[in-house]
Motif scaffolding. Structure first.
Motif, PDB file in Angstrom:
ATOM      1  N   ALA A   1       0.734  -1.040  -0.067  1.00  0.00           N
ATOM      2  CA  ALA A   1      -0.034   0.099  -0.004  1.00  0.00           C
ATOM      3  C   ALA A   1       0.841   1.277  -0.005  1.00  0.00           C
ATOM      4  O   ALA A   1       0.485   2.175  -0.716  1.00  0.00           O
ATOM      5  CB  ALA A   1      -0.993  -0.157   1.157  1.00  0.00           C
ATOM      6  N   SER A   2       1.866   1.366   0.752  1.00  0.00           N
ATOM      7  CA  SER A   2       2.655   2.550   1.011  1.00  0.00           C
ATOM      8  C   SER A   2       3.349   2.558  -0.439  1.00  0.00           C
ATOM      9  O   SER A   2       3.979   3.831  -0.750  1.00  0.00           O
ATOM     10  CB  SER A   2       3.596   2.328   1.917  1.00  0.00           C
ATOM     11  OG  SER A   2       3.046   2.249   3.093  1.00  0.00           O
ATOM     12  N   ALA A   3       4.026   1.751  -0.993  1.00  0.00           N
ATOM     13  CA  ALA A   3       4.597   1.820  -2.259  1.00  0.00           C
ATOM     14  C   ALA A   3       3.513   2.049  -3.747  1.00  0.00           C
ATOM     15  O   ALA A   3       4.038   2.292  -4.359  1.00  0.00           O
ATOM     16  CB  ALA A   3       5.196   0.537  -2.653  1.00  0.00           C
ATOM     17  N   GLY A   4       2.248   2.006  -3.073  1.00  0.00           N
ATOM     18  CA  GLY A   4       1.170   2.390  -4.208  1.00  0.00           C
ATOM     19  C   GLY A   4       1.109   1.366  -5.258  1.00  0.00           C
ATOM     20  O   GLY A   4       0.527   1.517  -6.210  1.00  0.00           O
ATOM     21  N   ARG A   5       1.455   0.227  -4.981  1.00  0.00           N
ATOM     22  CA  ARG A   5       1.389  -0.935  -5.666  1.00  0.00           C
ATOM     23  C   ARG A   5      -0.062  -1.408  -5.602  1.00  0.00           C
ATOM     24  O   ARG A   5      -0.610  -2.187  -6.602  1.00  0.00           O
ATOM     25  CB  ARG A   5       2.398  -1.785  -5.348  1.00  0.00           C
ATOM     26  CG  ARG A   5       2.087  -3.221  -6.226  1.00  0.00           C
ATOM     27  CD  ARG A   5       2.357  -2.898  -7.704  1.00  0.00           C
ATOM     28  NE  ARG A   5       2.378  -4.235  -8.487  1.00  0.00           N
ATOM     29  CZ  ARG A   5       1.499  -4.802  -8.761  1.00  0.00           C
ATOM     30  NH1 ARG A   5       0.372  -4.352  -8.649  1.00  0.00           N
ATOM     31  NH2 ARG A   5       1.348  -5.808  -9.625  1.00  0.00           N
ATOM     32  N   ALA A   6      -0.689  -1.369  -4.505  1.00  0.00           N
ATOM     33  CA  ALA A   6      -2.023  -2.220  -4.354  1.00  0.00           C
ATOM     34  C   ALA A   6      -3.126  -1.516  -3.222  1.00  0.00           C
ATOM     35  O   ALA A   6      -2.542  -1.248  -2.501  1.00  0.00           O
ATOM     36  CB  ALA A   6      -2.069  -3.534  -4.177  1.00  0.00           C
ATOM     37  N   LEU A   7      -4.285  -1.274  -3.399  1.00  0.00           N
ATOM     38  CA  LEU A   7      -5.173  -0.855  -2.486  1.00  0.00           C
ATOM     39  C   LEU A   7      -5.321  -2.585  -1.786  1.00  0.00           C
ATOM     40  O   LEU A   7      -5.852  -3.243  -2.201  1.00  0.00           O
ATOM     41  CB  LEU A   7      -6.596  -0.466  -2.812  1.00  0.00           C
ATOM     42  CG  LEU A   7      -7.702  -0.351  -2.013  1.00  0.00           C
ATOM     43  CD1 LEU A   7      -7.374   0.726  -0.982  1.00  0.00           C
ATOM     44  CD2 LEU A   7      -9.142   0.256  -2.842  1.00  0.00           C
ATOM     45  N   PRO A   8      -4.994  -2.438  -0.582  1.00  0.00           N
ATOM     46  CA  PRO A   8      -5.101  -3.704  -0.072  1.00  0.00           C
ATOM     47  C   PRO A   8      -6.308  -4.613   0.224  1.00  0.00           C
ATOM     48  O   PRO A   8      -7.303  -3.707   0.394  1.00  0.00           O
ATOM     49  CB  PRO A   8      -4.407  -3.605   1.557  1.00  0.00           C
ATOM     50  CG  PRO A   8      -3.769  -2.359   1.292  1.00  0.00           C
ATOM     51  CD  PRO A   8      -4.476  -1.673   0.251  1.00  0.00           C
ATOM     52  N   GLY A   9      -6.360  -5.835   0.007  1.00  0.00           N
ATOM     53  CA  GLY A   9      -7.687  -6.277   0.294  1.00  0.00           C
ATOM     54  C   GLY A   9      -7.950  -6.607   1.988  1.00  0.00           C
ATOM     55  O   GLY A   9      -8.984  -6.788   2.178  1.00  0.00           O
ATOM     56  N   ARG A  10      -6.817  -6.282   2.619  1.00  0.00           N
ATOM     57  CA  ARG A  10      -6.961  -6.079   4.187  1.00  0.00           C
ATOM     58  C   ARG A  10      -7.675  -4.856   4.250  1.00  0.00           C
ATOM     59  O   ARG A  10      -7.084  -3.670   4.085  1.00  0.00           O
ATOM     60  CB  ARG A  10      -5.758  -6.423   4.694  1.00  0.00           C
ATOM     61  CG  ARG A  10      -5.261  -7.877   4.598  1.00  0.00           C
ATOM     62  CD  ARG A  10      -4.069  -7.957   5.589  1.00  0.00           C
ATOM     63  NE  ARG A  10      -4.335  -8.194   6.960  1.00  0.00           N
ATOM     64  CZ  ARG A  10      -4.338  -9.069   7.528  1.00  0.00           C
ATOM     65  NH1 ARG A  10      -4.326 -10.418   6.917  1.00  0.00           N
ATOM     66  NH2 ARG A  10      -4.994  -9.197   8.743  1.00  0.00           N
TER      67      ARG A  10
ATOM     68  N   TYR B   1      -4.621   5.230   0.991  1.00  0.00           N
ATOM     69  CA  TYR B   1      -5.392   6.230   1.086  1.00  0.00           C
ATOM     70  C   TYR B   1      -4.415   7.363   1.614  1.00  0.00           C
ATOM     71  O   TYR B   1      -4.445   8.363   0.716  1.00  0.00           O
ATOM     72  CB  TYR B   1      -6.633   6.277   1.748  1.00  0.00           C
ATOM     73  CG  TYR B   1      -7.841   5.460   1.517  1.00  0.00           C
ATOM     74  CD1 TYR B   1      -8.151   5.418  -0.063  1.00  0.00           C
ATOM     75  CD2 TYR B   1      -8.309   4.368   2.078  1.00  0.00           C
ATOM     76  CE1 TYR B   1      -9.109   4.696  -0.384  1.00  0.00           C
ATOM     77  CE2 TYR B   1      -9.489   3.569   1.667  1.00  0.00           C
ATOM     78  CZ  TYR B   1      -9.851   3.712   0.415  1.00  0.00           C
ATOM     79  OH  TYR B   1     -10.536   3.198  -0.173  1.00  0.00           O
ATOM     80  N   ASP B   2      -3.841   7.455   2.571  1.00  0.00           N
ATOM     81  CA  ASP B   2      -3.222   8.379   3.416  1.00  0.00           C
ATOM     82  C   ASP B   2      -1.627   8.788   2.851  1.00  0.00           C
ATOM     83  O   ASP B   2      -0.972   9.755   2.879  1.00  0.00           O
ATOM     84  CB  ASP B   2      -2.893   8.162   4.767  1.00  0.00           C
ATOM     85  CG  ASP B   2      -4.279   8.190   5.450  1.00  0.00           C
ATOM     86  OD1 ASP B   2      -5.097   8.517   4.952  1.00  0.00           O
ATOM     87  OD2 ASP B   2      -4.214   7.565   6.662  1.00  0.00           O
ATOM     88  N   VAL B   3      -0.930   7.471   2.191  1.00  0.00           N
ATOM     89  CA  VAL B   3       0.309   7.651   1.708  1.00  0.00           C
ATOM     90  C   VAL B   3       0.259   7.884   0.102  1.00  0.00           C
ATOM     91  O   VAL B   3       0.690   8.769  -0.616  1.00  0.00           O
ATOM     92  CB  VAL B   3       1.086   6.507   1.968  1.00  0.00           C
ATOM     93  CG1 VAL B   3       2.555   6.843   1.360  1.00  0.00           C
ATOM     94  CG2 VAL B   3       1.333   6.616   3.704  1.00  0.00           C
ATOM     95  N   ALA B   4      -0.184   6.646  -0.381  1.00  0.00           N
ATOM     96  CA  ALA B   4       0.025   6.609  -1.980  1.00  0.00           C
ATOM     97  C   ALA B   4      -0.972   7.695  -3.003  1.00  0.00           C
ATOM     98  O   ALA B   4      -0.470   8.157  -3.869  1.00  0.00           O
ATOM     99  CB  ALA B   4      -0.158   5.107  -2.581  1.00  0.00           C
ATOM    100  N   ALA B   5      -2.224   7.722  -2.429  1.00  0.00           N
ATOM    101  CA  ALA B   5      -3.425   8.331  -2.936  1.00  0.00           C
ATOM    102  C   ALA B   5      -3.823   9.544  -2.461  1.00  0.00           C
ATOM    103  O   ALA B   5      -4.625  10.213  -3.031  1.00  0.00           O
ATOM    104  CB  ALA B   5      -4.595   7.582  -3.053  1.00  0.00           C
ATOM    105  N   LYS B   6      -2.931  10.131  -1.574  1.00  0.00           N
ATOM    106  CA  LYS B   6      -3.252  11.510  -0.693  1.00  0.00           C
ATOM    107  C   LYS B   6      -3.477  12.508  -1.598  1.00  0.00           C
ATOM    108  O   LYS B   6      -4.195  13.492  -1.385  1.00  0.00           O
ATOM    109  CB  LYS B   6      -2.136  11.582   0.289  1.00  0.00           C
ATOM    110  CG  LYS B   6      -0.746  11.984  -0.192  1.00  0.00           C
ATOM    111  CD  LYS B   6       0.217  12.364   0.924  1.00  0.00           C
ATOM    112  CE  LYS B   6       1.521  12.555   0.292  1.00  0.00           C
ATOM    113  NZ  LYS B   6       2.597  13.087   1.398  1.00  0.00           N
ATOM    114  N   ASP B   7      -2.974  12.472  -3.007  1.00  0.00           N
ATOM    115  CA  ASP B   7      -2.884  13.871  -3.824  1.00  0.00           C
ATOM    116  C   ASP B   7      -3.851  13.753  -4.710  1.00  0.00           C
ATOM    117  O   ASP B   7      -3.992  14.506  -5.387  1.00  0.00           O
ATOM    118  CB  ASP B   7      -1.355  14.033  -4.376  1.00  0.00           C
ATOM    119  CG  ASP B   7      -0.328  14.506  -3.455  1.00  0.00           C
ATOM    120  OD1 ASP B   7      -0.524  14.843  -2.333  1.00  0.00           O
ATOM    121  OD2 ASP B   7       0.726  13.688  -3.948  1.00  0.00           O
ATOM    122  N   VAL B   8      -4.718  12.746  -4.695  1.00  0.00           N
ATOM    123  CA  VAL B   8      -6.032  12.566  -5.785  1.00  0.00           C
ATOM    124  C   VAL B   8      -6.977  12.649  -5.232  1.00  0.00           C
ATOM    125  O   VAL B   8      -7.420  11.952  -4.284  1.00  0.00           O
ATOM    126  CB  VAL B   8      -5.775  11.357  -6.291  1.00  0.00           C
ATOM    127  CG1 VAL B   8      -7.003  11.007  -7.542  1.00  0.00           C
ATOM    128  CG2 VAL B   8      -4.326  10.940  -6.965  1.00  0.00           C
TER     129      VAL B   8
END
Length: 405
Positions: free
Chosen positions: A325-334, A342-349
């Motif tokens: 998730a932090s690497a932006g590779r996947a929105l976790p299934g967990r 949401y907070d690290v990889a996608a925060k600017d969208v």
């Protein structure tokens, strides 16, 4: 006498320790892990493999990475030749075609009371078949609309609401179209995800294809008209994939296109404008969305299923999910680890968390069968005939229907 007994006991203890050490050395297990991806992803997958060895020093996991298309071509060949890996990556939309290669996990879950409720429910269902679980997920996502916030602002359009309708979407696409720039870039999968969001079904009650029912024909026709009549989207070429639509969006040539969270980070990094996301537009009824995702299972042919199950729990565990998730590779299934994405990889969208949480709340089961991938291929091959006006929507869907079981 006593000394001799002590010495003998010490000798026996030493012998036992040597035997135990030898046994531990023999317990070393090497697992192969088949996964798709780019060469640049290899260090990321290796970092997950290393988590397994850190937890279980006697287990070593070696990733074997293939390109996406090569992966699905090679998988049945490897299985038939006895060379399939111990751990096998699986995508939910391909589960009906490949579940027989995998070990059912339910008995393993019963042995340690493993709780699958820590994962998003739609992807747990997506990685099962006939009630049996065959894989655990690492990512999940619904299809969503990516849009150019700058272009919306330029033409005075309000940004999409969570429950916007197809009429809203159509009006936006028309207003955003000017000259050689389009409001929307259509692609083949839109004719699967978008009709479901509009309330249509392409299966009958027996889970057999029914592409000529009025609801599906009508929903597909709305998308076709946006291209063929309104000229609000270019035609995609037969056989092309999502890269064409995403390329148009990234270049600023199209203001909207449909994709999933698995592409959000790479798309964000490729654009030079403010980007937002929104749910797919709904029809006259309530919003509803299909989700998909990927995970890993244990090969039915593996000689180390117990060790593979231990590895599987680590690879789909909290730490691995946090890394991906932090690497932006996947929105976790967990569920608990989605916040890292949401907070690290996608925060600017803008609107990402709101749009995806809304979509999950209104998700519906993704109906597929063993011939679903053939259906997707036929849509990609034949739908351009309707988009160019060479054939009507009804005739195009009838042609596709005739080639399906």
């Amino acid at each position: 006498m006593r000394l001799s007994i002590v010495l003998a006991a010490a000798a026996m203890a030493g012998s036992s320790l040597f035997a135990i050490g030898a046994a531990h050395a023999q317990d070393q297990v090497n697992l192969t892990w088949q996964m798709w991806g780019d060469e640049k992803d290899t260090p990321l997958w290796q970092s997950l493999a290393d988590l397994v060895t850190a937890e279980y020093p006697n287990i070593k996991v070696t990733p074997q990475i293939s390109g996406w298309n090569d992966y699905w071509t090679r998988l049945p060949v490897l299985a038939s030749s006895g060379q399939i890996g111990d751990l096998v990556a699986m995508q939910s939309m391909r589960m009906p075609s490949f579940y027989s290669l995998l070990e059912p996990l339910d008995e393993h879950f019963a042995s340690d009371k493993f709780d699958t409720s820590v994962f998003e429910s739609s992807i747990i269902k997506g990685l099962s078949h006939d009630g049996a679980q065959y894989a655990l997920p690492y990512d999940v996502g619904p299809w969503i609309v990516f849009y150019n916030k700058d272009k919306f602002a330029e033409v005075g359009l309000s940004e999409p609401a969570m429950d916007w309708t197809f009429d809203d979407f159509k009006a936006a696409a028309q207003k955003l179209t000017a000259g050689d720039n389009y409001g929307y870039a259509v692609q083949a999968f839109d004719f699967i995800a978008a009709p479901v969001a509009l309330g249509a079904e392409y299966f009958n009650d027996g889970d057999q294809f029914d592409l000529t029912n009025a609801g599906y024909e009508g929903a597909v026709g709305k998308l076709v008209d946006l291209v063929a009549k309104d000229k609000a989207s270019p035609v995609f070429a037969s056989g092309t994939n999502a890269a064409t639509a995403s390329g148009r969006f990234a270049s600023g040539n199209a203001a909207m296109y449909i994709d999933g969270p698995w592409s959000l980070i790479s798309t964000k990094d490729a654009v030079n404008f403010k980007m937002g996301v929104a749910p797919l537009p709904r029809g006259e009824g309530a919003s509803r969305f299909i989700t998909a995702g990927s995970g890993w299972g244990i090969s039915a042919a593996s000689q180390h299923k117990d060790e593979a199950y231990k590895a599987l729990q680590v690879l789909t565990g909290p730490k691995a999910a946090q890394i991906l998730a932090s690497a932006g590779r996947a929105l976790p299934g967990r569920l608990a680890e989605q916040t890292y994405w949401y907070d690290v990889a996608a925060k600017d969208v803008g609107g990402t968390r709101e749009a995806l949480e809304y979509a999950f709340e209104h998700s519906t089961p993704f109906r597929i069968n063993e011939n679903w991938n053939e259906f997707e291929n036929l849509i990609t091959q034949y739908m351009p005939l309707a988009l160019t006006g060479e054939k009507t929507t009804d005739a195009t869907l009838a042609d596709i229907q005739s080639q399906l079981p």
